[in-house]
Design a protein around this motif. Structure first.
Motif, PDB file in Angstrom:
ATOM      1  N   ILE A   1       0.815  -1.222   0.000  1.00 35.35           N
ATOM      2  CA  ILE A   1       0.000   0.000   0.000  1.00 35.35           C
ATOM      3  C   ILE A   1       0.844   1.266   0.000  1.00 35.35           C
ATOM      4  CG2 ILE A   1      -2.029  -1.060   1.051  1.00 35.35           C
ATOM      5  CD1 ILE A   1      -1.086   0.030   3.758  1.00 35.35           C
ATOM      6  N   ALA A   2       2.163   1.142   0.159  1.00 28.27           N
ATOM      7  CA  ALA A   2       3.052   2.313   0.117  1.00 28.27           C
ATOM      8  C   ALA A   2       4.431   1.851  -0.301  1.00 28.27           C
ATOM      9  CB  ALA A   2       3.118   2.997   1.477  1.00 28.27           C
ATOM     10  N   THR A   3       5.106   2.652  -1.120  1.00 24.44           N
ATOM     11  CA  THR A   3       6.461   2.322  -1.550  1.00 24.44           C
ATOM     12  C   THR A   3       7.413   3.455  -1.186  1.00 24.44           C
ATOM     13  OG1 THR A   3       6.137   3.242  -3.760  1.00 24.44           O
ATOM     14  CG2 THR A   3       5.621   0.901  -3.456  1.00 24.44           C
ATOM     15  N   SER A   4       8.680   3.101  -1.096  1.00 24.68           N
ATOM     16  CA  SER A   4       9.742   4.062  -0.835  1.00 24.68           C
ATOM     17  C   SER A   4      10.868   3.808  -1.818  1.00 24.68           C
ATOM     18  CB  SER A   4      10.275   3.921   0.591  1.00 24.68           C
ATOM     19  OG  SER A   4       9.246   4.073   1.555  1.00 24.68           O
ATOM     20  N   THR A   5      11.522   4.884  -2.263  1.00 24.04           N
ATOM     21  CA  THR A   5      12.692   4.734  -3.116  1.00 24.04           C
ATOM     22  C   THR A   5      13.905   4.559  -2.212  1.00 24.04           C
ATOM     23  OG1 THR A   5      11.697   6.119  -4.829  1.00 24.04           O
ATOM     24  CG2 THR A   5      14.077   5.775  -4.934  1.00 24.04           C
ATOM     25  N   VAL A   6      14.501   3.365  -2.267  1.00 17.06           N
ATOM     26  CA  VAL A   6      15.608   3.010  -1.393  1.00 17.06           C
ATOM     27  C   VAL A   6      16.762   2.521  -2.267  1.00 17.06           C
ATOM     28  CG1 VAL A   6      16.343   1.618   0.563  1.00 17.06           C
ATOM     29  CG2 VAL A   6      13.940   2.308   0.366  1.00 17.06           C
ATOM     30  N   GLU A   7      17.866   3.227  -2.263  1.00 20.28           N
ATOM     31  CA  GLU A   7      19.036   2.854  -3.069  1.00 20.28           C
ATOM     32  C   GLU A   7      18.648   2.615  -4.527  1.00 20.28           C
ATOM     33  OE1 GLU A   7      22.189   2.778  -2.040  1.00 20.28           O
ATOM     34  OE2 GLU A   7      21.574   3.480  -0.055  1.00 20.28           O
ATOM     35  N   GLY A   8      17.789   3.480  -5.066  1.00 19.17           N
ATOM     36  CA  GLY A   8      17.403   3.394  -6.461  1.00 19.17           C
ATOM     37  C   GLY A   8      16.355   2.350  -6.777  1.00 19.17           C
ATOM     38  N   ARG A   9      15.834   1.672  -5.757  1.00 23.12           N
ATOM     39  CA  ARG A   9      14.824   0.640  -5.941  1.00 23.12           C
ATOM     40  C   ARG A   9      13.501   1.100  -5.342  1.00 23.12           C
ATOM     41  NH1 ARG A   9      19.833  -1.337  -4.810  1.00 23.12           N
ATOM     42  NH2 ARG A   9      20.495  -3.305  -5.729  1.00 23.12           N
ATOM     43  N   GLU A  10      12.391   0.684  -5.933  1.00 27.04           N
ATOM     44  CA  GLU A  10      11.085   0.939  -5.345  1.00 27.04           C
ATOM     45  C   GLU A  10      10.735  -0.228  -4.430  1.00 27.04           C
ATOM     46  OE1 GLU A  10       9.046   3.706  -5.518  1.00 27.04           O
ATOM     47  OE2 GLU A  10      10.917   4.514  -6.376  1.00 27.04           O
ATOM     48  N   ILE A  11      10.687   0.043  -3.134  1.00 20.92           N
ATOM     49  CA  ILE A  11      10.485  -0.998  -2.129  1.00 20.92           C
ATOM     50  C   ILE A  11       9.133  -0.779  -1.445  1.00 20.92           C
ATOM     51  CG2 ILE A  11      11.405  -2.064  -0.052  1.00 20.92           C
ATOM     52  CD1 ILE A  11      13.277  -2.312  -2.407  1.00 20.92           C
ATOM     53  N   PRO A  12       8.297  -1.814  -1.330  1.00 20.59           N
ATOM     54  CA  PRO A  12       7.004  -1.664  -0.637  1.00 20.59           C
ATOM     55  C   PRO A  12       7.194  -1.666   0.875  1.00 20.59           C
ATOM     56  CG  PRO A  12       7.230  -3.890  -1.470  1.00 20.59           C
ATOM     57  CD  PRO A  12       8.444  -3.145  -1.950  1.00 20.59           C
ATOM     58  N   THR A  13       7.202  -0.488   1.473  1.00 21.58           N
ATOM     59  CA  THR A  13       7.451  -0.356   2.908  1.00 21.58           C
ATOM     60  C   THR A  13       6.170  -0.161   3.714  1.00 21.58           C
ATOM     61  OG1 THR A  13       7.936   1.981   2.511  1.00 21.58           O
ATOM     62  CG2 THR A  13       9.806   0.478   2.661  1.00 21.58           C
ATOM     63  N   GLY A  14       5.016  -0.282   3.041  1.00 25.85           N
ATOM     64  CA  GLY A  14       3.727  -0.314   3.715  1.00 25.85           C
ATOM     65  C   GLY A  14       2.899  -1.441   3.136  1.00 25.85           C
ATOM     66  N   TRP A  15       2.226  -2.216   4.011  1.00 27.25           N
ATOM     67  CA  TRP A  15       1.500  -3.408   3.577  1.00 27.25           C
ATOM     68  C   TRP A  15       0.120  -3.493   4.239  1.00 27.25           C
ATOM     69  CZ3 TRP A  15       3.180  -7.208   0.117  1.00 27.25           C
ATOM     70  CH2 TRP A  15       4.500  -7.078  -0.328  1.00 27.25           C
ATOM     71  N   HIS A  16      -0.805  -4.095   3.505  1.00 26.15           N
ATOM     72  CA  HIS A  16      -2.119  -4.456   4.034  1.00 26.15           C
ATOM     73  C   HIS A  16      -2.177  -5.978   4.095  1.00 26.15           C
ATOM     74  CE1 HIS A  16      -6.787  -4.470   3.401  1.00 26.15           C
ATOM     75  NE2 HIS A  16      -6.450  -4.710   4.658  1.00 26.15           N
ATOM     76  N   LEU A  17      -2.306  -6.528   5.307  1.00 29.30           N
ATOM     77  CA  LEU A  17      -2.392  -7.976   5.496  1.00 29.30           C
ATOM     78  C   LEU A  17      -3.785  -8.356   5.977  1.00 29.30           C
ATOM     79  CD1 LEU A  17       0.959  -8.971   7.279  1.00 29.30           C
ATOM     80  CD2 LEU A  17       0.495  -8.685   4.845  1.00 29.30           C
ATOM     81  N   GLN A  18      -4.317  -9.411   5.398  1.00 30.69           N
ATOM     82  CA  GLN A  18      -5.624  -9.918   5.802  1.00 30.69           C
ATOM     83  C   GLN A  18      -5.545 -11.432   5.978  1.00 30.69           C
ATOM     84  OE1 GLN A  18      -7.519  -7.937   2.286  1.00 30.69           O
ATOM     85  NE2 GLN A  18      -9.138  -7.431   3.766  1.00 30.69           N
ATOM     86  N   LEU A  19      -6.122 -11.904   7.062  1.00 29.03           N
ATOM     87  CA  LEU A  19      -6.243 -13.323   7.349  1.00 29.03           C
ATOM     88  C   LEU A  19      -7.638 -13.546   7.927  1.00 29.03           C
ATOM     89  CD1 LEU A  19      -4.889 -16.118   7.445  1.00 29.03           C
ATOM     90  CD2 LEU A  19      -4.043 -15.526   9.736  1.00 29.03           C
ATOM     91  N   PRO A  20      -8.625 -13.766   7.058  1.00 29.70           N
ATOM     92  CA  PRO A  20     -10.022 -13.818   7.506  1.00 29.70           C
ATOM     93  C   PRO A  20     -10.278 -14.822   8.620  1.00 29.70           C
ATOM     94  CG  PRO A  20      -9.930 -13.636   5.120  1.00 29.70           C
ATOM     95  CD  PRO A  20      -8.518 -13.851   5.586  1.00 29.70           C
TER      96      PRO A  20
END
Length: 372
Positions: free
Chosen positions: A301-320
Motif C-alpha cells: 500500500i506504500a512504496t519508498s525509493t531506497v538505493e534506487g529501488r522501489e520498495i514496498p514499505t507499507g502493507w495491508h495484510l488480511q487473514l479472515p
C-alpha cells in the motif's frame, strides 16, 4: 527466511591455490540461487521429526541454512530500535566424494556469511562478515549451543530448560554501532508448516523450518551518540534446505509480527508467476496452527525509493480466519542491507484489527539502473 539477479561477491577465501568467487551457482536463478537444482544435496522430506538440540546445529548435507534473530527494542530514551543478527551457511558442493564431512581444512566446502543490522527511526547501520569453513573462523555447535563468525556470536547462557536455545547472549559490531543483548525464552519452540516441513511453492519446494518467537530481551546498543539501554522482544528463525524456491520465484516478503494480545503471525509471500503465501498463526501460549496456502493476503500500500529501488514499505495484510485486517509500516523505510546479496530488513509497526510490532524482510526487488 531470508531477486532475480544477485551480485556475486568476490570473497577472499584463499584455498592455497588461489581465490574463490562466492559461488556463481548462488546467482544463477532466483534469490541467491535458491531455485537451482539440488543435485547431490539432501532435500527435505515430509514426516521427518526434528530433534533438539541436534537440529540447532549445522546440516552439511543440505546446501543452504541460516540462524536468524530479529528484535524489536525500546530504549531508555523512549525511542524504538530494531536489531538483526544472521549467520548463513552455504555449501559450494556436497561434502566429500563419499559424503564424508571435511571439517578441519581449507578443503571444507562450507561458506559462512554473517549479517548484523541496527535500525533507528533515523538511521540504518549494517555490517557483513565472510568466512571459510574448516579453519575455526565460523561454525555452529550444539553442546552448549554457540553460533559464531569472528567475534560475533550467539551463545547459550544460564540454566537451560533442555531445548538449548531458551537463554542466549548475542553480540555483533560494525562501523559506528554494536550491540550486546541477553535473551530469555518465555514459550516453546514453534515448528513451522507441517511439523517443521515448510512448503514454499505450488510445485512442492520446501525447507525444514522452526522458530523461537518468545524471547524477552535486555541489553545495550552502542551508537555514535553513546550507549543506550534497551528492552524488548526477539524472534529466532532456523531454516535449511537445498532448493527452497521454485525456478520462477524471484524473491519474498516475510513478516514476523507480535500482537499486543500475545498472539503472533509468521507469514510469507513468495513472488513468481503465481504468488504463493503461507505461514503460521501462533497463540499467546505457543500453540501453532499452519495456514493453508493462499489464506494470507498481502498487498503493498506504500512504496519508498531506497538505493534506487522501489520498495514496498507499507502493507495491508488480511487473514479472515483470524479476523486479521492490519496495516504494517516500516519504522525506517531506508533499512537496506547493501551486503553481498542485498535485501531490505527492518522493524515495523502494526495497526488495524490488531496492534503490535514486528519485522519485515523483502528480497528480489530489482537492481539500480547503474548496476544492470
Amino acid at each position: 527466511m531470508n531477486g532475480n539477479r544477485v551480485t556475486a561477491a568476490i570473497v577472499g577465501l584463499g584455498l592455497g591455490l588461489g581465490w574463490v568467487t562466492l559461488p556463481a551457482m548462488l546467482a544463477a536463478q532466483g534469490y541467491a540461487g535458491l531455485g537451482t537444482e539440488a543435485a547431490g544435496f539432501a532435500v527435505p522430506q515430509r514426516g521427518v521429526a526434528l530433534k533438539f538440540p541436534r537440529d540447532h546445529g549445522p546440516h552439511p548435507d543440505y546446501r543452504i541454512e541460516w540462524w536468524y534473530l530479529t528484535a524489536n527494542l525500546t530504549g531508555e530514551d523512549g525511542r524504538d530500535y530494531g536489531v538483526q543478527w544472521t549467520l548463513f551457511r552455504s555449501a559450494l558442493h556436497p561434502e566429500g566424494a563419499d559424503g564424508e564431512r571435511v571439517t578441519t581444512s581449507w578443503s571444507d566446502p562450507q561458506i559462512w556469511m554473517g549479517h548484523a543490522g541496527l535500525t533507528t527511526p533515523d538511521h540504518h547501520y549494517y555490517a557483513e562478515r565472510l568466512a571459510r569453513g574448516g579453519i575455526g573462523q565460523a561454525d555452529v555447535r550444539t553442546a552448549p549451543f554457540e553460533a559464531y563468525i569472528d567475534d560475533w556470536n550467539m551463545r547459550a547462557g544460564g540454566a537451560s530448560t533442555g531445548d538449548g536455545l531458551d537463554q542466549l547472549s548475542l553480540r555483533a559490531s560494525g562501523t559506528a554501532f554494536s550491540y550486546q543483548l541477553s535473551l530469555r525464552a518465555e514459550g516453546p519452540l514453534v515448528l513451522q508448516g507441517e511439523s517443521g516441513y515448510s512448503v514454499k511453492s505450488a510445485s512442492g519446494q520446501a525447507s525444514y523450518y522452526y522458530s523461537q518467537p518468545h524471547y524477552q530481551i535486555l541489553g545495550v546498543l552502542q551508537l555514535p551518540d553513546g550507549p543506550i539501554k534497551v528492552t524488548g522482544q526477539g524472534w529466532l528463525d532456523r531454516e535449511w534446505s537445498s532448493q527452497p524456491l521454485a525456478e520462477d520465484q524471484t524473491g519474498w516478503d516475510w513478516f514476523s509480527l507480535r500482537f499486543d494480545s500475545g498472539d503472533k503471525l509468521m507469514g510469507f509471500q513468495l513472488r513468481g508467476h503465481n504468488d504463493f503465501t503461507s505461514g503460521t498463526w501462533i497463540m499467546a501460549d505457543g500453540q501453532a496452527t499452519a495456514l493453508e496456502p493462499g489464506a494470507l493476503q498481502a498487498t503493498p500500500i506504500a512504496t519508498s525509493t531506497v538505493e534506487g529501488r522501489e520498495i514496498p514499505t507499507g502493507w495491508h495484510l488480511q487473514l479472515p480466519e483470524q479476523e486479521l485486517d492490519i496495516r504494517v509500516h516500516a519504522l525506517n523505510p531506508n533499512a537496506w542491507m547493501d551486503t553481498s546479496f542485498p535485501y531490505w530488513e527492518g522493524p515495523v509497526s502494526v495497526n488495524g484489527s490488531h496492534s503490535g510490532k514486528g519485522y519485515l524482510e523483502m528480497t528480489g526487488y530489482g537492481e539500480t539502473s547503474d548496476s544492470r
